[in-house]
Design a protein around this motif. Structure first.
Motif, PDB file in Angstrom:
ATOM      1  N   GLU A  11      56.889  91.173  53.121  1.00 40.59           N
ATOM      2  CA  GLU A  11      56.854  90.896  54.565  1.00 40.59           C
ATOM      3  C   GLU A  11      57.941  89.905  54.955  1.00 40.59           C
ATOM      4  O   GLU A  11      58.600  90.071  55.984  1.00 40.59           O
ATOM      5  CB  GLU A  11      55.484  90.343  54.969  1.00 40.59           C
ATOM      6  CG  GLU A  11      54.360  91.340  54.872  1.00 40.59           C
ATOM      7  CD  GLU A  11      52.990  90.693  55.060  1.00 40.59           C
ATOM      8  OE1 GLU A  11      52.918  89.498  55.430  1.00 40.59           O
ATOM      9  OE2 GLU A  11      51.986  91.389  54.815  1.00 40.59           O
ATOM     10  N   TYR A  12      58.132  88.887  54.123  1.00 43.35           N
ATOM     11  CA  TYR A  12      59.139  87.863  54.402  1.00 43.35           C
ATOM     12  C   TYR A  12      60.530  88.487  54.492  1.00 43.35           C
ATOM     13  O   TYR A  12      61.285  88.226  55.425  1.00 43.35           O
ATOM     14  CB  TYR A  12      59.099  86.790  53.309  1.00 43.35           C
ATOM     15  CG  TYR A  12      60.159  85.726  53.466  1.00 43.35           C
ATOM     16  CD1 TYR A  12      59.986  84.681  54.363  1.00 43.35           C
ATOM     17  CD2 TYR A  12      61.330  85.758  52.714  1.00 43.35           C
ATOM     18  CE1 TYR A  12      60.947  83.697  54.507  1.00 43.35           C
ATOM     19  CE2 TYR A  12      62.298  84.782  52.851  1.00 43.35           C
ATOM     20  CZ  TYR A  12      62.098  83.750  53.747  1.00 43.35           C
ATOM     21  OH  TYR A  12      63.060  82.786  53.896  1.00 43.35           O
ATOM     22  N   PHE A  13      60.865  89.347  53.528  1.00 39.93           N
ATOM     23  CA  PHE A  13      62.196  89.964  53.528  1.00 39.93           C
ATOM     24  C   PHE A  13      62.326  91.094  54.546  1.00 39.93           C
ATOM     25  O   PHE A  13      63.428  91.480  54.900  1.00 39.93           O
ATOM     26  CB  PHE A  13      62.576  90.436  52.124  1.00 39.93           C
ATOM     27  CG  PHE A  13      62.981  89.302  51.233  1.00 39.93           C
ATOM     28  CD1 PHE A  13      64.108  88.543  51.519  1.00 39.93           C
ATOM     29  CD2 PHE A  13      62.226  88.971  50.129  1.00 39.93           C
ATOM     30  CE1 PHE A  13      64.480  87.483  50.711  1.00 39.93           C
ATOM     31  CE2 PHE A  13      62.588  87.910  49.308  1.00 39.93           C
ATOM     32  CZ  PHE A  13      63.717  87.161  49.604  1.00 39.93           C
ATOM     33  N   ALA A  14      61.212  91.606  55.041  1.00 40.85           N
ATOM     34  CA  ALA A  14      61.259  92.631  56.080  1.00 40.85           C
ATOM     35  C   ALA A  14      61.477  92.013  57.462  1.00 40.85           C
ATOM     36  O   ALA A  14      61.842  92.715  58.397  1.00 40.85           O
ATOM     37  CB  ALA A  14      59.969  93.451  56.080  1.00 40.85           C
ATOM     38  N   ASP A  15      61.259  90.698  57.580  1.00 40.42           N
ATOM     39  CA  ASP A  15      61.489  90.017  58.857  1.00 40.42           C
ATOM     40  C   ASP A  15      62.934  90.200  59.283  1.00 40.42           C
ATOM     41  O   ASP A  15      63.842  90.246  58.471  1.00 40.42           O
ATOM     42  CB  ASP A  15      61.239  88.500  58.728  1.00 40.42           C
ATOM     43  CG  ASP A  15      59.785  88.137  58.751  1.00 40.42           C
ATOM     44  OD1 ASP A  15      58.955  89.013  59.032  1.00 40.42           O
ATOM     45  OD2 ASP A  15      59.483  86.960  58.471  1.00 40.42           O
ATOM     46  N   SER A  16      63.114  90.289  60.569  1.00 40.20           N
ATOM     47  CA  SER A  16      64.472  90.357  61.095  1.00 40.20           C
ATOM     48  C   SER A  16      64.602  89.291  62.170  1.00 40.20           C
ATOM     49  O   SER A  16      63.900  89.363  63.178  1.00 40.20           O
ATOM     50  CB  SER A  16      64.748  91.739  61.676  1.00 40.20           C
ATOM     51  OG  SER A  16      66.065  91.815  62.116  1.00 40.20           O
ATOM     52  N   SER A  65      59.921  83.615  59.187  1.00 42.03           N
ATOM     53  CA  SER A  65      58.557  83.196  58.869  1.00 42.03           C
ATOM     54  C   SER A  65      58.607  82.245  57.666  1.00 42.03           C
ATOM     55  O   SER A  65      59.615  82.172  56.962  1.00 42.03           O
ATOM     56  CB  SER A  65      57.679  84.414  58.564  1.00 42.03           C
ATOM     57  OG  SER A  65      58.167  85.125  57.464  1.00 42.03           O
ATOM     58  N   PRO A  66      57.518  81.520  57.431  1.00 37.62           N
ATOM     59  CA  PRO A  66      57.525  80.565  56.307  1.00 37.62           C
ATOM     60  C   PRO A  66      57.734  81.257  54.961  1.00 37.62           C
ATOM     61  O   PRO A  66      57.253  82.364  54.741  1.00 37.62           O
ATOM     62  CB  PRO A  66      56.133  79.935  56.362  1.00 37.62           C
ATOM     63  CG  PRO A  66      55.595  80.248  57.713  1.00 37.62           C
ATOM     64  CD  PRO A  66      56.266  81.502  58.170  1.00 37.62           C
TER      65      PRO A  66
END
Length: 172
Positions: free
Chosen positions: A17-22, A27-28
């Motif tokens: 999820e963290y690496f899918a953020d754009s 995110s933390p």
């Protein structure tokens, strides 16, 4: 599933999820902590006023909490002055004022926070109903009420909400 495998699965999902953020990094950052020691566990058990559930104890012996998730999974160090334990206690007081007996939590049952989100609107409690209920964890807030038998069930639900069908009330 073993606790180590569950923790790995939760962390892997959160890292994805963290690496899918754009853009990446909004995110933390997920973080695994070093394990709690026996003295810290004994102090946490004393503070909670109840026996720690075996799965939660095992979790703390692997990682003393997990950071960077929608809810901080609290560890022993979070109860130090200035830690997130203070926010969790604030949420606990709010929950106690909202009549938890409406979902079957007995009046006066010990509730000890093991997770809380940043805005103190959701949390997970270790509960000891001293009665026939097998459930030891209660996830509540924002209109939700889910009861889990063990901490492994909580972690499984965090990873895949379809993996466990929690009770919504202790009286159901």
């Amino acid at each position: 599933m073993q606790m180590r495998d569950l923790v790995t699965q939760v962390v892997v999902e959160r890292v994805k999820e963290y690496f899918a953020d754009s853009p990446v990094g909004t995110s933390p950052l997920p973080a695994i902590r070093s394990p709690a020691d026996a003295a810290a566990l004994a102090e946490l058990e004393r503070r909670s006023g109840q026996t720690l559930e075996a799965g939660y104890r095992e979790f703390l012996l692997l990682t003393d909490g997990l950071e960077g998730f929608s809810m901080l999974l609290l560890g022993c160090r979070d109860w130090e002055p200035g830690g997130m334990g203070e926010a969790a206690e604030e949420f606990r007081e709010t929950v106690l004022d909202s009549e938890p007996e409406d979902v079957g939590v007995p009046l006066g049952a010990p509730l000890f926070p093991v997770a809380v989100n940043g805005d103190r609107s959701q949390g997970i409690f270790l509960i000891d109903t001293a009665g026939p209920a097998e459930e030891r964890f209660w996830w509540t807030g924002e209109g939700d009420s889910f009861f889990f038998t063990g901490f492994a069930d909580v972690l499984g639900f965090l990873t895949d909400a379809g993996s466990y069908n929690p009770k919504e009330s202790l009286s159901s």
